[in-house]
Design a protein around this motif. Structure first.
Motif, PDB file in Angstrom:
ATOM      1  N   LEU A  30      22.418  14.714 -20.854  1.00 48.75           N
ATOM      2  CA  LEU A  30      22.917  13.350 -20.950  1.00 48.75           C
ATOM      3  C   LEU A  30      22.975  12.715 -19.568  1.00 48.75           C
ATOM      4  CD1 LEU A  30      23.957  11.124 -22.775  1.00 48.75           C
ATOM      5  CD2 LEU A  30      26.253  12.079 -22.571  1.00 48.75           C
ATOM      6  N   ALA A  31      23.351  13.499 -18.557  1.00 48.81           N
ATOM      7  CA  ALA A  31      23.383  12.987 -17.183  1.00 48.81           C
ATOM      8  C   ALA A  31      21.984  12.594 -16.721  1.00 48.81           C
ATOM      9  CB  ALA A  31      23.984  14.036 -16.250  1.00 48.81           C
ATOM     10  N   ALA A  46      28.401   1.567 -21.637  1.00 51.69           N
ATOM     11  CA  ALA A  46      28.899   0.561 -22.581  1.00 51.69           C
ATOM     12  C   ALA A  46      29.060   1.144 -23.984  1.00 51.69           C
ATOM     13  CB  ALA A  46      27.954  -0.643 -22.607  1.00 51.69           C
ATOM     14  N   GLY A  47      28.163   2.044 -24.356  1.00 51.98           N
ATOM     15  CA  GLY A  47      28.233   2.653 -25.682  1.00 51.98           C
ATOM     16  C   GLY A  47      29.190   3.813 -25.782  1.00 51.98           C
ATOM     17  N   GLU A  48      29.870   4.125 -24.660  1.00 52.34           N
ATOM     18  CA  GLU A  48      30.824   5.233 -24.625  1.00 52.34           C
ATOM     19  C   GLU A  48      30.196   6.530 -25.132  1.00 52.34           C
ATOM     20  OE1 GLU A  48      34.409   4.165 -26.646  1.00 52.34           O
ATOM     21  OE2 GLU A  48      34.903   2.559 -25.216  1.00 52.34           O
ATOM     22  N   PHE A  49      28.919   6.765 -24.708  1.00 51.62           N
ATOM     23  CA  PHE A  49      28.221   7.955 -25.181  1.00 51.62           C
ATOM     24  C   PHE A  49      28.822   9.244 -24.616  1.00 51.62           C
ATOM     25  CE2 PHE A  49      24.222   5.221 -25.879  1.00 51.62           C
ATOM     26  CZ  PHE A  49      24.643   4.920 -27.159  1.00 51.62           C
ATOM     27  N   TRP A  50      29.410   9.173 -23.404  1.00 56.08           N
ATOM     28  CA  TRP A  50      30.044  10.377 -22.858  1.00 56.08           C
ATOM     29  C   TRP A  50      31.239  10.777 -23.715  1.00 56.08           C
ATOM     30  CZ3 TRP A  50      28.133  13.822 -19.773  1.00 56.08           C
ATOM     31  CH2 TRP A  50      27.138  13.474 -18.869  1.00 56.08           C
ATOM     32  N   THR A  51      31.993   9.781 -24.131  1.00 58.86           N
ATOM     33  CA  THR A  51      33.139  10.065 -25.006  1.00 58.86           C
ATOM     34  C   THR A  51      32.679  10.690 -26.314  1.00 58.86           C
ATOM     35  OG1 THR A  51      34.325   8.178 -24.062  1.00 58.86           O
ATOM     36  CG2 THR A  51      35.138   9.045 -26.150  1.00 58.86           C
ATOM     37  N   GLN A  52      31.608  10.134 -26.888  1.00 60.24           N
ATOM     38  CA  GLN A  52      31.080  10.671 -28.137  1.00 60.24           C
ATOM     39  C   GLN A  52      30.545  12.084 -27.937  1.00 60.24           C
ATOM     40  OE1 GLN A  52      28.504   7.929 -30.388  1.00 60.24           O
ATOM     41  NE2 GLN A  52      29.212   6.293 -29.025  1.00 60.24           N
ATOM     42  N   TRP A  53      29.892  12.321 -26.795  1.00 67.07           N
ATOM     43  CA  TRP A  53      29.337  13.648 -26.536  1.00 67.07           C
ATOM     44  C   TRP A  53      30.446  14.688 -26.462  1.00 67.07           C
ATOM     45  CZ3 TRP A  53      29.782  17.437 -22.805  1.00 67.07           C
ATOM     46  CH2 TRP A  53      28.833  18.456 -22.855  1.00 67.07           C
ATOM     47  N   PHE A  54      31.528  14.382 -25.744  1.00 68.30           N
ATOM     48  CA  PHE A  54      32.624  15.345 -25.640  1.00 68.30           C
ATOM     49  C   PHE A  54      33.320  15.537 -26.987  1.00 68.30           C
ATOM     50  CE2 PHE A  54      32.423  14.426 -21.010  1.00 68.30           C
ATOM     51  CZ  PHE A  54      32.227  15.732 -20.592  1.00 68.30           C
ATOM     52  N   ILE A  70      38.454   6.872 -17.328  1.00 70.41           N
ATOM     53  CA  ILE A  70      37.592   7.270 -16.207  1.00 70.41           C
ATOM     54  C   ILE A  70      36.138   7.328 -16.656  1.00 70.41           C
ATOM     55  CG2 ILE A  70      37.023   9.176 -14.649  1.00 70.41           C
ATOM     56  CD1 ILE A  70      40.002   9.788 -14.495  1.00 70.41           C
ATOM     57  N   LEU A  71      35.879   7.878 -17.853  1.00 73.57           N
ATOM     58  CA  LEU A  71      34.508   8.022 -18.330  1.00 73.57           C
ATOM     59  C   LEU A  71      33.852   6.676 -18.613  1.00 73.57           C
ATOM     60  CD1 LEU A  71      34.834  11.069 -20.763  1.00 73.57           C
ATOM     61  CD2 LEU A  71      33.665  11.023 -18.559  1.00 73.57           C
ATOM     62  N   THR A  72      34.633   5.690 -19.025  1.00 70.50           N
ATOM     63  CA  THR A  72      34.049   4.405 -19.414  1.00 70.50           C
ATOM     64  C   THR A  72      34.178   3.328 -18.349  1.00 70.50           C
ATOM     65  OG1 THR A  72      36.121   3.779 -20.516  1.00 70.50           O
ATOM     66  CG2 THR A  72      34.431   4.837 -21.865  1.00 70.50           C
ATOM     67  N   GLN A  73      35.234   3.383 -17.514  1.00 72.32           N
ATOM     68  CA  GLN A  73      35.483   2.296 -16.577  1.00 72.32           C
ATOM     69  C   GLN A  73      35.656   2.767 -15.134  1.00 72.32           C
ATOM     70  OE1 GLN A  73      38.913   0.226 -18.101  1.00 72.32           O
ATOM     71  NE2 GLN A  73      38.035  -0.025 -20.132  1.00 72.32           N
ATOM     72  N   GLY A  74      35.622   4.075 -14.905  1.00 74.76           N
ATOM     73  CA  GLY A  74      35.841   4.579 -13.560  1.00 74.76           C
ATOM     74  C   GLY A  74      34.682   4.276 -12.621  1.00 74.76           C
TER      75      GLY A  74
END
Length: 302
Positions: A30-31, A46-54, A70-74
Motif C-alpha cells: 500500500l505504501a 482522502a479515501g482513508e485507505f490506510w484506515t480500511q487496510w488496518f 494521524i493516518l488521515t490528517q497528519g
C-alpha cells in the motif's frame, strides 16, 4: 474534457484500490502504491485507505481517534512513523499468530512512545513463551481486563473495609504436556495494592475447583503487564499451580490513586499483555531468554 477524463481515471483507480487491491496488499504494498504519484497519494489519504487496510488486517483491534487522525490528517513524518509502527505491530501478530490471542482491543496511538512500549511488551512476552518445556510453547494474551466482580478478600484483609474486585475469567487454549489441547481460564483480583491470580481448568464450559483427583499437575509461570502507568500492574514469573486457588503475584503492583478513583479505573479496565508458559525450574534455560527485568516492568529510563 481532459480534466473530466482525469477525474474519471482517478475514480476508477480508487475503486480498483479499494475493491481489488486493498484486501491483498501488505503494508509495504500500500505504501508503494501511495508513492507512485501525487494524485494516488491524495486518493489514498482522502479515501482513508490506510484506515480500511488496518481494519482488514487487524479485525480484532479498534484504532483510536488519535491514530485515525494521524493516518488521515497528519503531516508526512507523523504518517510515516504511524504506518511503520502499526505495520511492525501487524507483522509481529501475523508471524506469531499461533502464539498470540487478542480480543476486543483498542490500539492506542496517543504517542509513538506508547506504541513502541506496546511492541516491546509483546516481544518480551513472545520471548518468554517461546521457551519450551517438553515441547510445549506458551501463549501471549492481549486483553482489556475489567475488574467488575466483588470477590473475597485474602485472609490478611478480612474484617477490614478493603474492597476486593475480580475480573471475568480469561479463557484460552494451551497445549498439554501429555498431548492435546487444554482449555484454561486465568482470573485476577485486586485488593488495596495487591493483585492475586489463579488458573483454572475449563471442562464443558465450567471451571471445576479443586481439580479432580487424578488430573495431571501443572505449574505455570504468568506475566501480566498493563499498558498504563497508573495504577501500576507489572508482574513477572508468578508461579501458579493449575486448579489450586489464588496465588500472590511476583513483581510490582501499586494503586497510586485514592481508593474511590482506583475502583472507577479498574471497572473501566486495564489493557494488558499477558504471557503464560509452563514453569521451568532451570537457571540455564532462564538465562537464554535474555529478558531485562527492568524493561519488562516498564521502569526503564526513556
Amino acid at each position: 474534457m481532459a480534466r473530466q477524463l482525469r477525474q474519471l481515471q482517478l475514480i476508477n483507480a480508487a475503486e480498483l484500490v479499494q475493491c481489488a487491491l486493498l484486501p491483498s496488499l501488505c503494508c509495504k504494498g500500500l505504501a508503494a502504491t501511495e508513492s507512485t504519484c501525487k494524485e494516488m497519494k491524495q486518493l489514498i489519504v482522502a479515501g482513508e485507505f490506510w484506515t480500511q487496510w488496518f481494519s482488514l488486517s487487524l479485525p480484532d483491534f479498534e484504532l483510536t481517534g488519535d491514530c485515525l487522525g494521524i493516518l488521515t490528517q497528519g503531516d508526512t513524518e507523523s504518517r510515516a512513523q504511524a504506518k511503520k509502527l502499526l505495520g511492525t505491530f501487524w507483522r509481529t501478530l501475523s508471524v506469531s499468530h499461533t502464539m498470540i490471542e487478542f480480543q476486543g482491543m483498542r490500539l492506542p496511538l496517543t504517542s509513538f512512545a506508547s506504541v513502541k512500549q506496546l511492541l516491546l511488551k509483546v516481544e518480551q512476552a513472545l520471548a518468554k513463551t517461546r521457551r519450551r518445556h517438553n515441547g510445549v510453547p506458551g501463549r501471549v494474551l492481549l486483553r482489556h481486563i475489567r475488574f467488575c466482580q466483588e470477590a473475597q478478600a485474602p485472609a490478611p484483609y478480612r474484617g477490614t473495609d478493603a474492597i476486593c474486585q475480580a475480573c471475568e475469567p480469561i479463557c484460552f487454549e494451551m497445549e498439554s504436556p501429555s498431548g492435546g489441547v487444554q482449555q484454561l481460564a486465568l482470573q485476577l483480583k485486586w485488593v488495596e495494592n495487591e493483585v492475586r491470580l489463579r488458573v483454572m481448568l475449563v471442562e464443558n464450559g465450567k471451571c471445576p475447583f479443586p481439580v479432580p483427583e487424578g488430573s495431571p499437575s501443572r505449574t505455570l509461570s504468568v506475566d501480566v503487564l498493563a499498558l498504563c502507568k497508573v495504577p501500576l500492574l507489572a508482574t513477572r514469573g508468578s508461579q501458579v499451580k493449575v486448579g489450586a486457588g489464588w496465588y500472590p503475584t511476583s513483581g510490582i503492583t501499586a494503586a497510586l490513586l485514592p481508593q474511590a478513583e482506583l475502583w472507577r479505573v479498574l471497572e473501566k479496565g486495564l489493557t494488558c499483555v499477558i504471557a503464560v508458559a509452563d514453569f521451568i525450574d532451570c537457571p540455564e534455560l532462564l538465562a537464554q531468554v535474555n529478558l531485562s527485568y527492568v524493561n519488562c516492568l516498564s521502569l526503564q529510563f526513556p
